[in-house]
Design an enzyme around this catalytic site. Structure first.
Site, mmCIF file in Angstrom:
data_model
loop_
_atom_site.group_PDB
_atom_site.id
_atom_site.type_symbol
_atom_site.label_atom_id
_atom_site.label_comp_id
_atom_site.label_asym_id
_atom_site.label_seq_id
_atom_site.Cartn_x
_atom_site.Cartn_y
_atom_site.Cartn_z
ATOM 1 N N CYS A 342 9.194 6.195 -0.757
ATOM 2 C CA CYS A 342 10.473 5.754 -1.041
ATOM 3 C C CYS A 342 10.508 4.943 -2.166
ATOM 4 O O CYS A 342 10.782 3.843 -1.879
ATOM 5 C CB CYS A 342 11.385 5.484 0.139
ATOM 6 N N GLU A 343 10.118 5.275 -3.419
ATOM 7 C CA GLU A 343 10.266 4.394 -4.507
ATOM 8 C C GLU A 343 9.935 5.336 -5.849
ATOM 9 O O GLU A 343 9.352 6.195 -5.680
ATOM 10 C CB GLU A 343 8.634 3.615 -4.548
ATOM 11 N N TYR A 371 -11.721 2.825 -7.344
ATOM 12 C CA TYR A 371 -10.190 2.210 -7.215
ATOM 13 C C TYR A 371 -9.389 3.198 -6.594
ATOM 14 O O TYR A 371 -8.016 2.991 -7.000
ATOM 15 C CB TYR A 371 -9.796 1.430 -8.283
#
Length: 415
Positions: A342-343, A371
């Site tokens: 939710c972004e 990474y």
């Protein structure tokens, strides 16, 4: 080079089809190639074979203990930046005498743990840290080998978040501060200054910043020698880049040749801290298409991997190649590949030209070995992905997928 190739119209990891791995382990799924790890470490390490050296793999790049154990058997030491990474390295069987400890914020507990373990040396980032290491070592009856991290103020020409050698960065000491700190170290009863450390940044695609930094470090070493302190270890960190997209970073052989010439005739043991160049292209993230969506201005491919699984595109605006696991030959179009977080910042690729895909199809996100999982999180209470290491026709689950119970386990024992 890596061992993720297409055979008969589908993507393989070494000799195993990706679709079979997904059938066994689900998605999102990190898949690593053992042969690629071995190839990359050997290619890097052998580039310095003509001079005394120790290749300390940067644990933060990909810290799974199975990977650390694999590299340790090839002769790798470890570059660590926390007590947790020390714990991982020791559990993986790495000799403490092949561990160097970097990082700007070492706590008293972490310093004590490293002294008890008997690591090779601390890379010291500040005067305060030097004083603390001396204090802890003196109180506990240890002697601490140290190198001071010099910030040479060299532009690494990389993303500002992974630049570490400029004067505005938090890392290391400038040359004058370093000289004063070395002179202070000579007075400390529990400190042995034995090295110089310099790491200017990550994902470097040119050797010129390395060369400039080494020239400054060697001139500084000569200044120390004239003051009666001849340093025998030179830690040049890591930072050599990989091709995520169109980059053409130097080959380790070229890097090794340049450094070998610069260090010729000097009584120096070279320490290197490669991470990305070993792990980056040794891993992919496999994800499944959940939905496709078209708006007035965009087309979206919504997948089950998200920024909590691979944050590099959101954090660094980095490029990762994305491809179908089983290419279908459909026409290409421009899409954003996004996750369920939710972004609005939850994306894996933006404005990417790729063939049309449908629900339940599998996509592979390349160059995710470094990474990737190590920066993953449980944001939105999403269990972290599984990790699988492939060797030939064998797949080894090296980290199981987290469960909902794993999300709240550390909370349940508390009132």
């Amino acid at each position: 080079m890596h061992h993720f190739t297409y055979r008969g119209g589908e993507l393989y990891a070494e000799d195993l089809p990706i679709r079979e791995l997904v059938s066994s382990y689900g998605t999102p799924l990190y898949v690593y190639s053992q042969a690629t790890f071995e190839r990359h470490f050997t290619a890097f390490d052998s580039a310095f074979a003509s001079i005394p050296h120790l290749t300390c793999y940067s644990v933060k790049a990909c810290s799974n203990t199975h990977i650390l154990r694999l590299l340790g058997k090839l002769g790798a030491g470890m570059d660590i930046v926390s007590g947790g990474e020390l714990y991982r390295a020791l559990r993986a069987g790495i000799a403490p005498s092949k561990i160097v400890y970097s990082g700007v914020g070492k706590t008293r507990t972490e310093i004590h743990q490293a002294l008890e373990a008997g690591i090779l040396m601390f890379n010291v980032e500040s005067r305060g840290e030097l004083e603390r290491i001396n204090e802890v070592a003196h109180q506990t009856g240890h002697t601490a080998n140290v190198s001071l991290r010099i910030n040479p103020d060299v532009d690494p020409q990389t993303h500002p978040y992974i630049s570490t050698g400029l004067k505005e960065n938090k890392f290391g000491l400038d040359l004058e501060q370093s000289y004063e700190a070395y002179m202070r170290a000579l007075e400390m009863p529990a400190i042995v200054p034995m090295g110089i450390d310099c790491h200017i940044g990550s994902q470097l695609t040119s050797l010129s910043p390395f060369i400039e930094a080494v020239e400054r470090v060697l001139a500084f070493r000569e200044r120390l020698c004239k003051a009666g302190l001849c340093i025998n270890y030179l830690d040049l960190g890591g930072g050599l880049g990989i091709p995520y997209d169109q980059e053409e970073p130097p080959h380790p052989e070229e890097f090794g040749s340049v450094l070998t010439k610069m260090l010729a005739g000097l009584d120096i043991t070279l320490i290197l801290e490669p991470g990305r160049v070993i792990a980056g292209n040794a891993g992919i993230l496999v994800t499944k298409v959940q939905y496709t969506k078209k708006t007035a201005s965009k087309e979206f491919v919504i997948v089950d991997a998200a920024m909590n699984d691979l944050i590099r595109p959101s954090l660094y605006q980095s490029h990762h190649n994305v491809a179908e696991v089983t290419p279908m030959g459909r026409p290409e179009h421009t899409v954003d590949i996004v996750g369920p977080i939710c972004e609005s910042g939850d994306f894996l690729a933006r404005n990417r030209i790729m063939p049309a895909v449908e629900q339940r199809e599998l996509l592979a996100i390349f160059s995710a070995g470094a990474y990737g999982f190590t920066m993953s999180s449980q944001y939105n209470s999403r269990p972290r992905a599984a990790e699988v290491l492939v060797s030939g026709q064998h797949a080894n689950l090296i980290r199981r997928r987290e469960t909902y119970e794993d999300l709240i386990g550390p909370e349940e024992s508390l009132p």
